[in-house]
Design an enzyme around this catalytic site. Structure first.
Site, PDB file in Angstrom:
ATOM      1  N   ASN A  68       1.029  -1.053  -0.043  1.00  0.00           N
ATOM      2  CA  ASN A  68      -0.080   0.224  -0.187  1.00  0.00           C
ATOM      3  C   ASN A  68       1.010   1.074   0.073  1.00  0.00           C
ATOM      4  O   ASN A  68       1.847   1.066   0.503  1.00  0.00           O
ATOM      5  CB  ASN A  68      -1.004   0.147   1.253  1.00  0.00           C
ATOM      6  CG  ASN A  68      -0.205   0.679   2.307  1.00  0.00           C
ATOM      7  OD1 ASN A  68      -0.459   1.875   2.476  1.00  0.00           O
ATOM      8  ND2 ASN A  68       0.133  -0.077   3.379  1.00  0.00           N
ATOM      9  N   ILE A  70      -0.740   4.722   0.574  1.00  0.00           N
ATOM     10  CA  ILE A  70      -2.024   5.495   0.630  1.00  0.00           C
ATOM     11  C   ILE A  70      -1.321   7.017   0.846  1.00  0.00           C
ATOM     12  O   ILE A  70      -1.914   8.070   0.203  1.00  0.00           O
ATOM     13  CB  ILE A  70      -2.654   5.331   2.021  1.00  0.00           C
ATOM     14  CG1 ILE A  70      -3.255   3.753   2.023  1.00  0.00           C
ATOM     15  CG2 ILE A  70      -3.906   6.161   2.080  1.00  0.00           C
ATOM     16  CD1 ILE A  70      -4.080   3.604   0.799  1.00  0.00           C
ATOM     17  N   CYS A 129       6.490   5.512   8.551  1.00  0.00           N
ATOM     18  CA  CYS A 129       5.705   5.623   7.321  1.00  0.00           C
ATOM     19  C   CYS A 129       6.628   5.296   6.008  1.00  0.00           C
ATOM     20  O   CYS A 129       7.140   6.729   5.716  1.00  0.00           O
ATOM     21  CB  CYS A 129       4.608   6.398   7.165  1.00  0.00           C
ATOM     22  SG  CYS A 129       3.732   6.354   5.467  1.00  0.00           S
ATOM     23  N   LYS A 164       6.369   3.814  16.915  1.00  0.00           N
ATOM     24  CA  LYS A 164       6.022   2.782  15.874  1.00  0.00           C
ATOM     25  C   LYS A 164       7.504   2.530  14.978  1.00  0.00           C
ATOM     26  O   LYS A 164       7.878   3.427  14.336  1.00  0.00           O
ATOM     27  CB  LYS A 164       4.897   3.114  14.599  1.00  0.00           C
ATOM     28  CG  LYS A 164       4.721   1.894  14.146  1.00  0.00           C
ATOM     29  CD  LYS A 164       3.266   2.048  13.447  1.00  0.00           C
ATOM     30  CE  LYS A 164       2.971   0.844  12.694  1.00  0.00           C
ATOM     31  NZ  LYS A 164       1.306   1.154  12.213  1.00  0.00           N
ATOM     32  N   ILE A 190       5.831  -4.336  13.813  1.00  0.00           N
ATOM     33  CA  ILE A 190       6.662  -3.336  12.906  1.00  0.00           C
ATOM     34  C   ILE A 190       5.614  -2.855  11.687  1.00  0.00           C
ATOM     35  O   ILE A 190       4.642  -3.058  11.413  1.00  0.00           O
ATOM     36  CB  ILE A 190       7.521  -4.203  11.896  1.00  0.00           C
ATOM     37  CG1 ILE A 190       6.868  -5.538  11.353  1.00  0.00           C
ATOM     38  CG2 ILE A 190       8.527  -4.865  12.989  1.00  0.00           C
ATOM     39  CD1 ILE A 190       7.876  -6.172  10.390  1.00  0.00           C
ATOM     40  N   THR A 192       5.495  -1.268   7.653  1.00  0.00           N
ATOM     41  CA  THR A 192       5.660  -2.108   6.440  1.00  0.00           C
ATOM     42  C   THR A 192       6.882  -2.163   6.075  1.00  0.00           C
ATOM     43  O   THR A 192       7.643  -1.159   6.480  1.00  0.00           O
ATOM     44  CB  THR A 192       4.562  -1.751   5.507  1.00  0.00           C
ATOM     45  OG1 THR A 192       4.908  -0.235   5.258  1.00  0.00           O
ATOM     46  CG2 THR A 192       3.014  -1.869   6.101  1.00  0.00           C
ATOM     47  N   GLY A 264      -3.617  -5.659  11.056  1.00  0.00           N
ATOM     48  CA  GLY A 264      -3.890  -4.839   9.924  1.00  0.00           C
ATOM     49  C   GLY A 264      -4.423  -5.266   8.905  1.00  0.00           C
ATOM     50  O   GLY A 264      -5.750  -5.452   8.728  1.00  0.00           O
ATOM     51  N   THR A 265      -3.722  -5.886   7.805  1.00  0.00           N
ATOM     52  CA  THR A 265      -4.284  -6.294   6.669  1.00  0.00           C
ATOM     53  C   THR A 265      -5.320  -7.272   6.759  1.00  0.00           C
ATOM     54  O   THR A 265      -6.071  -7.254   5.818  1.00  0.00           O
ATOM     55  CB  THR A 265      -2.846  -6.754   5.996  1.00  0.00           C
ATOM     56  OG1 THR A 265      -1.937  -5.886   5.676  1.00  0.00           O
ATOM     57  CG2 THR A 265      -3.502  -7.491   4.376  1.00  0.00           C
TER      58      THR A 265
END
Lengths: 311, 256
Positions: A68, A70, A129, A164, A190, A192, A264-265
């Site tokens: 992803n 986003i 991120c 994070k 973790i 991504t 998450g996913t």
């Protein structure tokens, strides 16, 4: 069977919470199940001003996972506080706010803004991120910068701060120790892994952003390894995440040293996954001889020398 | 309200090249499905095909709680779905998104323009329009003869023009070429198909009122993940979520 677990700022009825960015601000999922069942909710990343995010396509499926990019799309912290948090305040679930930024000042400003509301019980400092040019990943790859942003945010936060961590580093332990030294109350890990998929017809990267964050079952062994390593190097609690699909996966993370976990996913594959895992967890804990969630935390470190031929 | 349910495959048939028609049977919630909405189907096993597949609703049989879907086998997800057999259960989110708002429209003559796998949702739309007493004209575009489906089904509702890119069946050219040739009277148009076609149709019919249905790679399918957003045309610098605010939008509401 007690599923309760306590973390700084968070008294959790169970260790299961949806991960940031996979659950929006809860509204959509509230139409499918009662959010009160959740241990906590980590809401979508907030920046100071609203961000539109990346161009589409923003997602791509991969073997046992997805990419992803986003791009931290969000309406900005003030609108989140005014328009989204009042809805979540209706539930008896601790809210963890994910804070992102392009500069130390922005992280500080967003954290200060969340101090205006009593709904947010903890901050998740998003220094990992991978999908925006200036989205904090620079803070997540350099222990000194991570230390600095954590310290500055801790100075202004009214609630515990969880940092994070990015897996896109060569030494995850050094990152964990740097933020612990800066006063972090906990870690979430973790985020991504940076990846790419090329579209054969278009002969270019499939995602508009070219790279994206890999998530899903494909990254679970990496998450488990990193949590196991970090557990031996810091003493602050860890909220573990990375490809969890089942209650057995949750136990694996607890054994590796996570105190709680985020999903998450899996929410995209099955929007009911969080309540389903919560329901299944007691029998899985029982099957492997644990009397509570807390009983299982970190136990994977005690049997390192057990003869596997006897298990 | 979206509901997650197991739906049983009761019929499966190949109706054109790589094109499968499937009827799936569920419980009470099915009756609220509207034309233009979609189902979000889990075709994976928890590891492969992790993301659900959005498939438009081609027809609804409210009495039997049955939905018809038509999909083209293009990638691994639709391939997996095409291998499912009658009697198997599918894990389905239904109904998703917002459809064509025909209940609130004052309309006497409608023009439906579909392209390829964008044709199916127009079938249920045509059926609902006919029930409202609306005159329906359809223009359906396909790549080539072997891709054509549902001609006779659309002819039940009124004139139906078939267009193929290569002229192997019906009129040769694009749907917009046929619009240049035939004069069709209508007060609203409704279109679904590839983005290029929707752009051409929106431009060709820019002085008309209409609705378009668009597609994009989706994540959650319920509006939570922000994967399938589209910018709005107004000055607000805003965006819409295709899965939740769409997939149907007013023409010129969003940037195609």
């Amino acid at each position: 069977m007690s599923l309760q677990t306590t973390l700084p700022g968070l008294s959790l009825k169970n260790p299961i919470m949806p991960a940031s960015g996979c659950f929006g601000f809860g509204r959509e999922y509230s139409e499918l199940f009662d959010l009160n069942q959740l241990g906590a909710i980590i809401i979508k990343a907030a920046t100071k001003e609203g961000r539109y995010g990346n161009q589409t396509p923003r997602v791509a499926e991969t073997s046992s996972g997805m990419l992803n990019a986003i791009g931290l799309q969000n309406p900005g912290v003030d609108k989140i506080i005014d328009n989204e948090l009042p809805f979540l305040a209706n539930y008896d679930v601790p809210i963890i706010a994910n804070v992102a930024g392009s500069s130390v000042e922005e992280y500080v400003e967003v954290t200060k803004a969340f101090a205006r509301t009593s709904t947010v019980k903890a901050i998740e400092l998003n220094i990992s991120c991978p999908n925006v040019k200036e989205g904090g990943i620079q803070f997540g790859m350099d222990p000194e910068l991570a230390n600095e942003v954590t310290r500055r945010v801790k100075e202004v936060s009214h609630v515990p701060v969880y940092v994070k961590l990015s897996p896109n580093v060569s030494n995850i332990g050094a990152m964990a120790k740097a933020v612990e030294a800066a006063g972090a109350d906990g870690l979430t890990m973790i985020n991504t892994l940076t990846g790419m998929q090329i579209n054969l017809s278009a002969k270019r990267p499939l995602l508009a952003n070219k790279t994206g964050g890999l998530s899903g079952p494909a990254i679970k062994p990496i998450a488990v390894r990193m949590i196991y390593e970090v557990r031996q190097q810091v003493s602050i609690p860890i909220i573990g995440m990375g490809g969890i699909m089942t209650a057995e996966d949750v136990l694996e993370f607890l054994l590796a040293g996570a105190n709680a976990v985020a999903i998450g996913t899996a929410n995209f594959n099955n929007p009911m996954i969080c309540p389903e895992i919560i329901k299944a967890l007691p029998s899985v804990l029982n099957k492997y001889g644990f009397e509570s969630v807390e009983d299982a935390i970190g136990k994977g470190h005690e049997n390192e020398h057990t003869d596997l031929s006897r298990t | 309200m979206i509901n997650k349910q197991m739906m049983t495959i009761v019929k499966k048939e190949q109706i054109a090249k790589d094109t499968i028609e499937m009827q799936i049977c569920g419980t009470s919630i099915v009756s609220s499905a509207e034309p233009g909405q979609f189902v979000h189907i889990n075709v994976g096993d928890g590891n492969s095909n992790l993301l659900r597949r959005p498939i438009s609703i081609a027809d609804v049989n409210k009495g039997e709680q049955m939905i018809t879907i038509i999909f083209k086998v293009i990638g691994s997800g639709t391939d997996q779905l095409s291998r499912c057999i009658v009697g198997e259960e599918l894990d389905v989110l239904v109904p998703c998104g917002k459809g064509y708002p025909i209940k609130s429209l004052s309309i006497t003559k409608a023009l439906l323009i579909g392209g390829g796998i964008g044709v199916p949702p127009l079938y249920y739309l045509a059926k609902q329009l006919q029930e409202k007493g609306v005159e329906v004209t359809s223009i359906l575009g396909f790549q080539t003869k072997e891709n054509v489906f549902y001609q006779s089904e659309f002819e039940q509702f009124g004139p139906c023009h078939i267009v193929t890119d290569d002229g192997s069946y019906g009129f040769k050219g694009y749907v917009t070429d046929l619009l240049d040739k035939e004069s069709v009277e209508f007060d609203y148009f409704f279109s679904c198909g590839p983005t290029g076609m929707l752009k051409a149709v929106s431009k060709r019919l820019e002085n008309h009122k209409g609705y378009v249905s668009i597609e994009q790679r989706m994540g959650c399918g319920i509006g939570a993940c922000y994967a399938c957003v589209v910018p709005t045309c107004d000055e607000s610098n805003g965006f819409k979520k295709i899965c939740k605010d769409g997939p149907v939008f007013r023409v010129n509401e969003v940037v195609l």
